[in-house]
Motif scaffolding. Structure first.
Motif, short mmCIF file in Angstrom:
data_model
loop_
_atom_site.label_atom_id
_atom_site.label_comp_id
_atom_site.label_asym_id
_atom_site.label_seq_id
_atom_site.Cartn_x
_atom_site.Cartn_y
_atom_site.Cartn_z
N VAL A 37 0.79 -1.23 -0.09
CA VAL A 37 -0.06 -0.10 -0.02
C VAL A 37 0.87 1.15 0.10
N ASP A 38 0.69 2.31 -0.86
CA ASP A 38 1.51 3.58 -0.98
C ASP A 38 0.44 4.41 -1.30
N ALA A 39 0.25 5.37 -0.24
CA ALA A 39 -0.50 6.61 -0.41
C ALA A 39 -1.96 6.31 -0.93
N GLY A 40 -2.64 5.47 -0.60
CA GLY A 40 -3.96 5.07 -0.80
C GLY A 40 -4.04 4.38 -2.19
N THR A 41 -3.01 3.92 -2.91
CA THR A 41 -2.77 3.07 -3.87
C THR A 41 -2.35 1.69 -3.63
N ILE A 42 -2.35 0.95 -4.42
CA ILE A 42 -1.75 -0.61 -4.46
C ILE A 42 -0.84 -0.77 -5.35
N VAL A 43 0.61 -0.96 -5.00
CA VAL A 43 1.55 -1.10 -5.87
C VAL A 43 1.75 -2.92 -6.04
N SER A 62 -6.58 -2.82 -19.40
CA SER A 62 -7.39 -3.51 -18.41
C SER A 62 -7.74 -2.87 -17.10
N THR A 63 -9.00 -2.92 -16.78
CA THR A 63 -9.28 -2.73 -15.34
C THR A 63 -8.87 -3.79 -14.57
N ARG A 85 -11.33 -2.95 -6.54
CA ARG A 85 -11.37 -2.63 -7.94
C ARG A 85 -11.12 -1.48 -8.43
N GLY A 86 -10.37 -1.40 -9.69
CA GLY A 86 -10.09 -0.02 -9.96
C GLY A 86 -9.41 0.00 -11.19
N THR A 87 -8.60 1.26 -11.40
CA THR A 87 -8.00 1.57 -12.88
C THR A 87 -6.54 1.10 -12.21
N ALA A 88 -5.70 0.97 -13.45
CA ALA A 88 -4.35 0.58 -13.15
C ALA A 88 -3.42 1.16 -14.10
N THR A 109 -5.37 2.23 -8.84
CA THR A 109 -6.09 3.31 -7.98
C THR A 109 -7.40 2.79 -7.66
N PRO A 110 -7.81 2.66 -6.23
CA PRO A 110 -9.09 2.19 -6.20
C PRO A 110 -10.31 2.79 -6.63
N THR A 111 -11.31 2.21 -7.06
CA THR A 111 -12.55 2.84 -7.40
C THR A 111 -13.78 2.47 -6.81
N ARG A 112 -13.45 0.92 -6.20
CA ARG A 112 -14.47 0.51 -5.24
C ARG A 112 -13.73 -0.63 -4.32
N ILE A 113 -14.19 -0.56 -3.04
CA ILE A 113 -13.53 -1.41 -1.97
C ILE A 113 -14.46 -1.97 -1.24
N ILE A 114 -14.39 -3.37 -1.24
CA ILE A 114 -15.40 -4.30 -0.44
C ILE A 114 -14.58 -4.94 0.49
#
Length: 127
Positions: A37-43, A62-63, A85-88, A109-114
């Motif tokens: 996790v890095d500043a609200g994104t996933i690496v 791809s999403t 889920r998100g864009t990458a 970059t997350p667009t939805r978190i479950i």
């Protein structure tokens, strides 16, 4: 804040997730990956990540969906996890998250978190 504090703490205890991408011809691919996790994104990182199908799928737009889950207990059965889920974007020639990974990463970059079993009842939100 994109992730709740409980979600950040949970993600900080996990090292592997499963990343789903979609190829240009619509074929879904799902692979185990290392993540940070890095500043609200996933690496997403790995060995020779730039040569992988998932990296090429992301380069082609791809999403993505990343699932990180585990069993907190088997007696009683208690599952917990998070789906992001998100864009990458597929990035080359970046400092790897750990020294033994290649210089390619996928940044989500997350667009939805479950999430479930992490902090109260199941949670689903658009970010």
């Amino acid at each position: 804040m994109v992730f709740t504090q409980a979600e950040l703490e949970y993600l900080g205890t996990q090292r592997l997730g499963r990343l789903a991408t979609v190829s240009a011809d619509g074929v879904v691919q799902n692979n185990p990956v290392g993540f940070f996790v890095d500043a609200g994104t996933i690496v997403i990182g790995g060995h020779a990540l730039g040569a992988s199908k998932k990296f090429r799928n992301v380069q082609r737009g791809s999403t993505v969906a990343l699932v990180v889950d585990d069993l907190a207990s088997v007696d009683p059965w208690v599952v917990r996890g998070i789906e992001v889920r998100g864009t990458a974007v597929a990035l080359s020639d970046v400092e790897p998250p750990v020294p033994y990974f290649s210089r390619e990463v996928i940044r989500i970059t997350p667009t939805r978190i479950i999430s479930w079993g992490i902090d109260g009842p199941r949670s689903s939100r658009v970010v």
